[in-house]
Scaffold this motif. Sequence first.
Motif, mmCIF file in Angstrom:
data_model
loop_
_atom_site.group_PDB
_atom_site.id
_atom_site.type_symbol
_atom_site.label_atom_id
_atom_site.label_comp_id
_atom_site.label_asym_id
_atom_site.label_seq_id
_atom_site.Cartn_x
_atom_site.Cartn_y
_atom_site.Cartn_z
ATOM 1 N N MET A 270 0.834 -1.209 0.000
ATOM 2 C CA MET A 270 0.000 0.000 0.000
ATOM 3 C C MET A 270 0.869 1.260 0.000
ATOM 4 O O MET A 270 0.568 2.228 -0.702
ATOM 5 C CB MET A 270 -0.954 -0.024 1.202
ATOM 6 N N ILE A 271 1.945 1.221 0.778
ATOM 7 C CA ILE A 271 2.838 2.380 0.786
ATOM 8 C C ILE A 271 3.509 2.515 -0.581
ATOM 9 O O ILE A 271 3.632 3.620 -1.125
ATOM 10 C CB ILE A 271 3.871 2.261 1.927
ATOM 11 N N GLY A 274 1.338 4.213 -3.080
ATOM 12 C CA GLY A 274 0.980 5.609 -2.863
ATOM 13 C C GLY A 274 0.230 5.953 -1.598
ATOM 14 O O GLY A 274 -0.112 7.114 -1.374
ATOM 15 N N PHE A 275 -0.048 4.961 -0.750
ATOM 16 C CA PHE A 275 -0.671 5.303 0.539
ATOM 17 C C PHE A 275 0.346 6.078 1.374
ATOM 18 O O PHE A 275 1.516 5.691 1.442
ATOM 19 C CB PHE A 275 -1.071 4.032 1.300
ATOM 20 N N SER A 276 -0.100 7.131 2.023
ATOM 21 C CA SER A 276 0.804 7.859 2.915
ATOM 22 C C SER A 276 0.757 7.200 4.297
ATOM 23 O O SER A 276 -0.233 6.537 4.640
ATOM 24 C CB SER A 276 0.370 9.317 3.027
ATOM 25 N N PRO A 277 1.818 7.390 5.111
ATOM 26 C CA PRO A 277 1.787 6.849 6.478
ATOM 27 C C PRO A 277 0.559 7.323 7.252
ATOM 28 O O PRO A 277 -0.046 6.554 7.996
ATOM 29 C CB PRO A 277 3.084 7.383 7.094
ATOM 30 N N ARG A 279 -2.341 8.048 6.075
ATOM 31 C CA ARG A 279 -3.542 7.346 5.610
ATOM 32 C C ARG A 279 -3.605 5.931 6.189
ATOM 33 O O ARG A 279 -4.664 5.450 6.572
ATOM 34 C CB ARG A 279 -3.572 7.308 4.089
ATOM 35 N N GLY A 369 1.943 2.665 9.775
ATOM 36 C CA GLY A 369 2.395 3.826 9.001
ATOM 37 C C GLY A 369 3.909 3.865 8.831
ATOM 38 O O GLY A 369 4.423 4.563 7.955
#
Lengths: 380, 236
Positions: A270-271, A274-277, A279, A369
């Motif tokens: 996910m990171i 493009g997932f941010s910490p 999020r 995260g």
Amino acid sequence: MLATAVQDRNFADMIDLAARLGGGHVTLQHPEYLDRPTFSRTLLDTEKLSALALQDKEVKRAVTRIVGQTMLSTAADSCGAFFMAVDPNQEDISTLSLLEGLDKGRLFASSRDPGIIIGAGLAKKLDAGPGDKIVYTMTDKNGDIVSGLSRLSGIVRTGATSFDSIICLLPIDIIRESLGYMAKEAIQVALFIEDQRKSDEVALRLGSTLGAGTAALSWRETQPELAGFIAMKVGGAIFIEVLIAILVAAGIFNTLFVSVMERLREFGIMIAIGFSPARLFGLIMMESFWLGLVGLAAGAAITAGPYYYLVATGIDVSKMIGQDGAVVAGIAVSPVISVGIYTEHALFIAIAVFIATMLSGLYPAWRAGRVVPVETITVV
Amino acid sequence: MNPDESKALVELKDVVKIYQQGNVEVHALRGLTFKVLTGEFSAICGPSGSGKTTALNMIGALDSPTSGSVVVEGRNLASLSRKTLSRIRRDRIGFVFQAYNLIPVLTAYENAEIVMSLQGKSQEERHARVMGLLDEVGLKEMAHRRPYELSGGQQQRVAIARAIASGPAVVLADEPTANVDSDTADKLLALMEKLNQDRGVTFIFSTHDPKVMARAKRIIRLVDGRIVDDKSWEAV
């Protein structure tokens, strides 16, 4: 929750029972009577005081009583007793629990009926039965010894042996005459309220309304033994509940933490995409939120049936503690364990569990995260 | 599509990466320097442990160099915050992994859609684009299947759809054909080639598969973290 429900119900029952055995949830009496109880410290116009007290929206009943020490004698024996002189027209089982235990006989026909009701233990000591003559002796308002003759009209059995060995009921107008009181004069006005938790505030309010000549005392002040017992039990229960809350929080934390640790690879992906910490943190906190919410709903649904059974029927433990139940701080406690939690307590526990769930999610969420994708995305 | 020489999409300058494994220092990259231009279809190849994946991780902002710099679209990644790096990964870089790495609880459609959701695209826009992409990779009929219901090749096609759904400047594919059979590998390569030509998406592969190398327009060969050969697209 169950422990609190048992505690809420039992303490409420004990307090109500104590109020119905003694001076009500709130007692109006002479300001000096609590420290130096004598027949000379009286309220002169109890009728007016009762009327004033009943103007308070919380006060449901007001009954006038004379209480004190007396000596009872029969042909067989004599012994000391605690008497409560009551008006049968004012009293019923909701104000005088002794009437529930009326084993033999009946309550006085009127406040001038020359009868006496005594505890079973006292009857045994005096070797007295229904219709027998009993002489009561006491010091009147002026300190003179006075006596009166009555006939045993009833015997009560409360379950508290020590209480049954000293208690007796007498008709109020006859005692007024014996003590030299005026028509509306008495030792106390016992007030009964719907919710015993409001006793302190009602006492405070009436204390300021009724003026310096009358003291308004809550059951905590008139029954300090019971208040102390309950305070001690509540303190212990809070300690246990905090321990349970910590264990529950640890369990929830473990669930969330393991759930996060098992999905580190997923979070790494996910990171990477493009997932941010922040999020991911939010995602786990949202999981905590739903875990808390669904857990509460499921808990409520699962326990609703048993809860209502315990409210309506309870668990009979008389085989363990005896048919009469236990005696705590002079109060006979029912051998049937019932529950009944106060709404605010249930809400407090629910909110505390929910907050514990959210707090338990903080570290796993932070950990999610902080996942390093190159360490967690491994070739499978 | 021919690369645009005026635009260096990715630029690595003297990139060194040293991993600490206990008391031992492992030199994964030893002063890597190269540029990738917009529209390239390049392969980084070399034996296992040569630093291919590490180089892709550097370009993809998944890892940071011990020294040297990685510049993507003119921005030095080392100077950017975690938040900005997340945004770059979301908007400008697509990843295709050897092990597909789809999110197991999501369907093919949801896996392809997820990055667009992060971008805040509307439901309609997401639906149109994702269904178009799944159609393009030949999985429109399997949009609602979960990864475990798909073959390896199908999963990798979903991964490709996910990688390009967000409209990235570059797709980094780490050994994309390593876990699929030969026929499927051919089909995947053809698909990526088509996307490169039709959409102008820049692809950088890491591979040691001769088939992939044969189709690449540029081959950067690594050995022990150093470039030993770089045949540019003109040379090919």
